[in-house]
Motif scaffolding. Structure first.
Motif, short mmCIF file in Angstrom:
data_model
loop_
_atom_site.label_atom_id
_atom_site.label_comp_id
_atom_site.label_asym_id
_atom_site.label_seq_id
_atom_site.Cartn_x
_atom_site.Cartn_y
_atom_site.Cartn_z
N UNK A 54 -3.05 -6.09 11.03
CA UNK A 54 -4.36 -6.37 10.44
C UNK A 54 -4.25 -6.61 8.95
N UNK B 35 -16.98 -13.35 -3.16
CA UNK B 35 -17.71 -14.47 -2.58
C UNK B 35 -19.19 -14.12 -2.42
N UNK B 36 -19.95 -15.08 -1.99
CA UNK B 36 -21.39 -14.89 -1.83
C UNK B 36 -21.67 -13.95 -0.66
N UNK B 37 -22.65 -13.12 -0.85
CA UNK B 37 -22.97 -12.13 0.18
C UNK B 37 -24.09 -12.65 1.07
N UNK B 38 -23.93 -12.52 2.35
CA UNK B 38 -24.93 -13.02 3.29
C UNK B 38 -25.32 -11.92 4.26
N UNK B 39 -26.58 -11.68 4.40
CA UNK B 39 -27.05 -10.82 5.48
C UNK B 39 -27.61 -11.73 6.55
N UNK C 209 -6.72 -0.54 12.20
CA UNK C 209 -6.05 -1.24 11.10
C UNK C 209 -4.57 -0.89 11.09
N UNK D 134 -3.08 -10.05 8.52
CA UNK D 134 -4.18 -10.93 8.96
C UNK D 134 -5.18 -11.14 7.83
N UNK D 135 -5.43 -10.07 7.07
CA UNK D 135 -6.49 -10.11 6.06
C UNK D 135 -6.08 -10.85 4.78
N UNK E 281 -5.99 -9.51 -1.84
CA UNK E 281 -7.09 -10.45 -1.75
C UNK E 281 -8.17 -10.07 -2.76
N UNK F 76 -12.23 -10.29 -3.27
CA UNK F 76 -13.46 -10.67 -2.61
C UNK F 76 -14.60 -10.77 -3.61
N UNK G 178 0.82 -1.22 0.00
CA UNK G 178 0.00 0.00 0.00
C UNK G 178 0.85 1.27 0.00
N UNK H 193 -1.61 -14.42 10.22
CA UNK H 193 -1.15 -13.30 11.04
C UNK H 193 -2.19 -13.01 12.11
N UNK I 109 -7.94 -14.17 2.15
CA UNK I 109 -9.27 -14.29 2.77
C UNK I 109 -9.13 -14.53 4.29
N UNK I 110 -8.21 -13.80 4.89
CA UNK I 110 -8.00 -13.88 6.34
C UNK I 110 -7.57 -15.26 6.80
#
Lengths: 288, 195
Positions: B116, B185-189, B112, B119-120, B181, B183, B86, B128, B123-124
């Motif tokens: 962190x 993936x499927x979104x879930x609420x 952060x 760690x991330x 990473x 992202x 970054x 770390x 996909x985490x």
């Protein structure tokens, strides 16, 4: 007789020995908490805690998230921009409409949690937003804040409005007959993601996720009504059906969606006095 | 015959009832003892003039990063690393830390940071951590922590007292084995109803 007398005596003695001391103060002393001197804490204290009674948590505490899920904390520098975003797109659209100020203050959850990343689930999926029993809203992807990125904005609004709508049905139940509008359309919590948007629409839902339960259906409808620019075009207005079997099916879905739309509007009007269409108007203005 | 039992129970009740002074087995209350333990670790962390040096490995077998950390008593920690990701965001950062207690004392990097970020990764699942459980202090004055969030064998993180010129250790070279990473993936609420 003697037994009775003795038992009275016994109970009396028990009551005397078990009752409190006079010097026991029932008020637990409030723990001394020195107010934070951190600029972010002070900003939150002033603008959210004192103003709305909402505690915004940006410092990481692991019990805010399920133990089997993995997340990262937010960056310090995104906290204030994120708070301003909430003011702009959540607080203002509601408090600026008639009865909205009262509604917002009465129903706003006590805690908003900022999560820097998405929520990584153990099964490889990610979760975007979580609301616990109307007391807490968890916002994810805060580190990616970019108020020029419409996709990010709409994703956040989807979460915020969705979870805020859950609070309404938790307080006032679902609208009457909600369950009877599209009873065959529901899937289940485990299989909704096999549906496409188109299939959901034909069943009378704004999104595949809405098909999972009655409550999610309600929350999804409210959220989409507020933030989807083409809401009417997609979910409300009938298409010309001549020579178009797909259009017929979509219009069947829209028929059901119109019932839901009316039910939601009058439910909010009746119990909260808030006209969601006015809220939508402000949201859409801000999105332009 | 029956009545004697009443007397028996009353006498027994008197014999086994509590004393007034049973409330405080320890000199201090639980809160006070926790506060004291937290205070002690905080004193340790803030003591070294040049802060701490960590040869940080997300996993015990993985490659390492040099990390220099200076903790202050107001709850801020200055972190310097050789991680170039970054655009050098993690070369130097000041964030807040907290010493908390659950099963034991834990050190949490609350915002952060370098930790962190690692760690991330993946996909985490990179291994770390940014939540450390305090283990012990070695005879040489090193502070030993273990990961709170590692799945499987938790990695050990050793804080060594830093020297004035340790910044030279920070090579600040681009770490190439880390990929951003993705992202998709499927979104879930979810909503959790009150019990």
């Amino acid at each position: 007789m003697k037994t009775k007398l003795l038992s009275f005596f016994f109970i009396g003695a028990l009551a005397v020995t078990m009752s409190c001391n006079k010097d026991e103060d029932p008020n637990v002393p409030i723990k001394n908490q020195t107010p934070s001197t951190d600029e972010l804490d002070q900003y939150i204290q002033e603008n959210f805690v004192e103003e709305f009674g909402v505690a915004v948590r940006y410092r990481f505490v692991d019990r805010y998230v399920d133990a089997n899920k993995r997340v990262t904390p937010p960056k310090r520098e995104v906290v204030i921009p994120m708070l301003d975003f909430l003011t702009d797109f959540w607080v203002e659209p509601f408090v600026d409409v008639p009865n909205g100020d009262k509604f917002f203050r009465k129903h706003v959850p006590a805690e908003v949690i900022f999560i820097g990343s998405t929520i990584y689930n153990a099964d490889g999926t990610v979760t975007l937003g979580v609301a616990d029993a109307g007391a807490r809203i968890t916002l994810t992807e805060v580190n990616d804040i970019d108020t020029n990125n419409k996709e990010w904005i709409l994703r956040q609004l989807g979460t915020i409005y969705h979870e805020f709508a859950h609070i309404v049905h938790q307080r006032y139940n679902l609208p009457p007959n909600w369950q009877e509008i599209s009873p065959e359309g529901y899937t289940s919590l485990g299989s909704w993601y096999n549906l496409t948007d188109e299939e959901a629409l034909r069943r009378g839902f704004v999104s595949p996720y809405g098909t999972s339960t009655f409550n999610e259906d309600f929350a999804e409808l409210v959220a989409h009504l507020l933030f989807v620019e083409d809401f009417y075009e997609i979910y409300y207005d009938f298409e010309d059906e001549t020579g178009c079997p797909d259009c017929v099916e979509r219009n069947d879905g829209r028929e059901k969606l119109r019932k839901k739309y009316n039910a939601v509007l009058s439910h909010y009007e009746q119990y909260t006095g808030v006209d969601l269409l006015k809220v939508r108007e402000i949201v859409q203005q801000k999105l332009q | 015959m029956k009545n004697r039992f009443y007397y028996f129970w009353i006498v027994l009740g008197l014999l086994i009832s509590c004393k007034d002074d049973d409330n405080n087995v320890f000199d201090q209350s639980a809160d006070e003892r926790v506060a004291a333990a937290i205070g002690e670790l905080k004193d340790e962390l803030t003591a070294p003039a040049n802060g701490w040096r960590v040869k940080y490995r997300p996993e015990n077998e993985s490659g390492s990063y040099y990390v220099l950390m200076k903790f202050d008593d107001k709850g801020y920690v200055n972190i310097k690393t050789d991680l170039a990701a970054n655009n050098g965001e993690f070369h130097e950062q000041t964030i807040t830390y907290r010493i908390d207690n659950s099963l034991g004392l834990e050190l949490i990097f609350e915002n952060y940071s370098f930790f962190a970020y690692l760690f991330e990764q993946d996909q985490a699942t990179f291994g770390a951590e940014y939540e450390f459980l305090y283990a012990n202090k070695t005879p040489d004055g090193e502070l030993v922590f273990v990961s709170k969030t590692d799945v499987g064998t938790p990695s050990t993180i050793v804080f060594e007292e830093a020297n004035a010129n340790d910044e030279a250790l920070l090579g600040r070279e681009v770490s190439e084995n880390l990929t951003e990473y993705n992202s998709s993936a499927v979104i879930v609420y979810t909503i959790i109803l009150p019990l």
